[in-house]
Design a protein around this motif. Structure first.
Motif: not given
Length: 247
Positions: A95-103
């Motif tokens: 979920s939101q950790a996908g944003e962390v992973a992308t950056y």
């Protein structure tokens, strides 16, 4: 406990071989989200498994102010550096950790062997229309929360809502690095009840995968957004396949 600036973060490690599997929970969740998945992955793969509590969650210190993905990336990087894991990392991000992973992947592509994005929040989802819709919903939620007693959960909700629009308009323009393989696992039900939002979520997963040949899309049949509990087998299979690709 790992220090990053003026706050401490809790990291939990199951020893094993590289590549290391780094499990990152979604918004509002701490490392306990992976309490069943982490030992299963360690047993099935023999890999080192790392879970952690993002700032303000679990045993990690709270950081005042708006939630910023750049800060979350800095915290994850500090933890992995302290653990000596600066290469051969596979991110498993919900979920939101996908944003962390992308950056994180854009900042540190050479650290990563791959990623499994578990119903991950991806840039393709955040059109101007969708972001504006969520901003409006956040505004109503913030007003409703103002009169309630301050708790850790409420503070985290407020931190996530603060600056949501500008952050996600910027995120919409970010691309996953072509050099890092990724598997996107999409839940059948998606995180949304409304058909338009649910379809946009599915379309975002599909578009993400179509942007590079080293990406796969897997649908977790009969699963809600909570894939780790509804269909843990799908995650284990995707991670095992990513490990085989890495070797």
């Amino acid at each position: 406990m790992v220090e990053n600036g003026d706050h401490s973060l809790a990291f939990h490690v199951t020893p094993g071989r590289l590549p290391a599997l780094v499990l990152d929970a979604g918004g509002g969740e701490d490392s306990s989200y992976w309490k069943k998945m982490a030992p299963e992955l360690a047993k099935r793969t023999g890999s080192m498994v790392v879970t952690y509590d993002r700032a303000g969650m679990g045993k990690s210190d709270e950081v005042p102010g708006a939630w910023k993905v750049e800060n979350a990336v800095s915290d994850l990087k500090a933890g992995l550096t302290e653990l000596g894991i600066t290469h051969d990392v596979i991110l498993v991000s919900h979920s939101q950790a996908g944003e962390v992973a992308t950056y994180f992947a854009n900042e540190n592509p050479n650290w990563l062997t791959g990623a499994v994005l578990v119903d991950g929040s991806l840039p393709q989802f955040y059109t101007d229309e969708e972001t504006a819709k969520t901003e409006a919903a956040n505004k109503a939620q913030v007003e409703a929360l103002k009169d309630q007693p301050s708790t850790q959960q409420i503070r985290q909700l407020l931190a996530t809502a603060d600056g949501y629009g500008p952050m996600h308009r910027a995120y919409h323009k970010v691309s996953w690095p072509q050099s890092v393989p990724a598997t996107a696992i999409a839940s059948e039900k998606t995180p949304f009840e409304t058909p338009d939002d649910a379809q946009l979520w599915r379309d975002a997963q599909q578009k993400f995968v179509e942007e590079a040949p080293n990406r796969d899309l897997v649908t977790a049949a009969k699963s809600s957004h909570d894939i780790a509990n509804d269909r843990p087998d799908v995650i284990v299979t995707a991670v095992t396949k990513m490990l085989k690709t890495a070797s």
